[in-house]
Motif scaffolding. Sequence first.
Motif, short mmCIF file in Angstrom:
data_model
loop_
_atom_site.label_atom_id
_atom_site.label_comp_id
_atom_site.label_asym_id
_atom_site.label_seq_id
_atom_site.Cartn_x
_atom_site.Cartn_y
_atom_site.Cartn_z
N LYS A 1 0.84 -1.19 0.00
CA LYS A 1 0.00 0.00 0.00
C LYS A 1 0.88 1.24 0.00
O LYS A 1 1.96 1.25 0.60
CB LYS A 1 -0.91 0.03 1.23
N GLY A 2 0.41 2.29 -0.65
CA GLY A 2 1.13 3.55 -0.66
C GLY A 2 0.86 4.37 0.59
O GLY A 2 -0.08 4.09 1.35
N GLU B 1 11.28 4.77 1.52
CA GLU B 1 10.81 5.20 0.21
C GLU B 1 11.14 4.19 -0.89
O GLU B 1 10.35 3.99 -1.82
CB GLU B 1 11.41 6.57 -0.13
N GLU B 2 12.29 3.57 -0.80
CA GLU B 2 12.67 2.61 -1.82
C GLU B 2 11.81 1.35 -1.74
O GLU B 2 11.43 0.78 -2.77
CB GLU B 2 14.15 2.23 -1.69
N ALA B 3 11.48 0.94 -0.51
CA ALA B 3 10.59 -0.21 -0.34
C ALA B 3 9.20 0.10 -0.88
O ALA B 3 8.54 -0.76 -1.48
CB ALA B 3 10.51 -0.61 1.14
N GLU B 4 8.77 1.33 -0.66
CA GLU B 4 7.47 1.76 -1.19
C GLU B 4 7.48 1.71 -2.71
O GLU B 4 6.53 1.22 -3.34
CB GLU B 4 7.14 3.16 -0.70
N TYR B 5 8.56 2.20 -3.31
CA TYR B 5 8.67 2.19 -4.77
C TYR B 5 8.71 0.76 -5.30
O TYR B 5 8.05 0.45 -6.32
CB TYR B 5 9.92 2.95 -5.21
N GLU B 6 9.47 -0.11 -4.66
CA GLU B 6 9.57 -1.49 -5.12
C GLU B 6 8.21 -2.18 -5.09
O GLU B 6 7.87 -2.95 -5.99
CB GLU B 6 10.57 -2.27 -4.26
N GLY B 7 7.43 -1.89 -4.05
CA GLY B 7 6.08 -2.46 -3.97
C GLY B 7 5.20 -1.94 -5.10
O GLY B 7 4.45 -2.71 -5.73
N ALA B 8 5.30 -0.65 -5.36
CA ALA B 8 4.51 -0.05 -6.44
C ALA B 8 4.94 -0.59 -7.80
O ALA B 8 4.10 -0.84 -8.68
CB ALA B 8 4.67 1.47 -6.41
N LEU B 9 6.25 -0.80 -7.97
CA LEU B 9 6.76 -1.32 -9.24
C LEU B 9 6.27 -2.74 -9.48
O LEU B 9 5.89 -3.10 -10.61
CB LEU B 9 8.28 -1.27 -9.25
N ARG C 1 -4.28 2.51 -4.83
CA ARG C 1 -3.54 1.79 -3.79
C ARG C 1 -2.84 2.74 -2.82
O ARG C 1 -2.21 2.31 -1.87
CB ARG C 1 -2.49 0.87 -4.42
N GLY C 2 -2.98 4.04 -3.09
CA GLY C 2 -2.45 5.03 -2.15
C GLY C 2 -1.06 5.53 -2.44
O GLY C 2 -0.47 6.23 -1.62
N TYR C 3 -0.51 5.19 -3.60
CA TYR C 3 0.83 5.68 -3.93
C TYR C 3 0.75 7.14 -4.39
O TYR C 3 -0.18 7.52 -5.10
CB TYR C 3 1.46 4.81 -5.02
N VAL C 4 1.73 7.93 -3.99
CA VAL C 4 1.76 9.34 -4.36
C VAL C 4 2.14 9.47 -5.83
O VAL C 4 2.71 8.56 -6.43
CB VAL C 4 2.75 10.13 -3.48
N GLN C 5 1.82 10.63 -6.39
CA GLN C 5 2.00 10.84 -7.83
C GLN C 5 3.45 10.64 -8.27
O GLN C 5 3.72 10.08 -9.34
CB GLN C 5 1.54 12.24 -8.21
N GLY C 6 4.40 11.09 -7.43
CA GLY C 6 5.80 10.94 -7.79
C GLY C 6 6.22 9.49 -7.96
O GLY C 6 6.94 9.14 -8.89
#
Length: 224
Positions: A134-135, A162-170, A198-203
């Motif tokens: 989740k973002g 932040e990197e873990a968040e990005y990896e999940g989004a990817l 899923r709650g990820y920010v635009q960036g």
Amino acid sequence: MERNGRQEESIITMVELQKKNKHRFNIYLNEEFAFAVHEDIMIKHHLFKGTSIDSARIIDILQEEEQHSAYLASLRYLGRGPRSEKEVRRKLKEKGYDGESADKAVDKLKQQQYIDDHAFAKQWADHRVHFGRKGRNFVRQELASKGLGKDEISQAMQGIDEEAEYEGALTLGSKKWRSVSGTELDKKRKTMAYLLRRGYVQGVVNRVIRQVSEETLEDSTFEL
């Protein structure tokens, strides 16, 4: 009952272990059932056969019994998973405990660090990002719904990897991209909308879209 200005005392004539709960005891006064208490309350107040007890003391004991019961109910609830203070209070209210009993239980649990909203917020955010994929926007809404304050939520957001968040989004974005049909613009639009939900920010979403687009272009070039 009072007699000549004095509290009339009763005698505990029997203490009986409950059959369905090995930690609770029935207390009989003057050969009649009077009330039931947890063994901790029974021992603390020396509620044994032959003990004299007046009505004022009974009231105090029953109030303490209610507070102890609320504390034990909170422990059982916390035993099923970490909870915020608001969630514990909500559960106690659902079970019918009064405000004073809930206050006493929560205060004791906070002193024992069974309830710690700052630690709970961080733990919840980390788990949802790493395992729930989740973002931070989604996590922020979840924490707010659990009664966390602005300070707890802010600290939890700052602690997100932040990197873990990005990896999940990817991971999610790549899977979604492959499952979507249509033009590249369609794939971008649908994948972006999915990640935002899923709650990820635009960036983060933009970064994922660039990555999956480049991978698609590289695959197409390789095929040629």
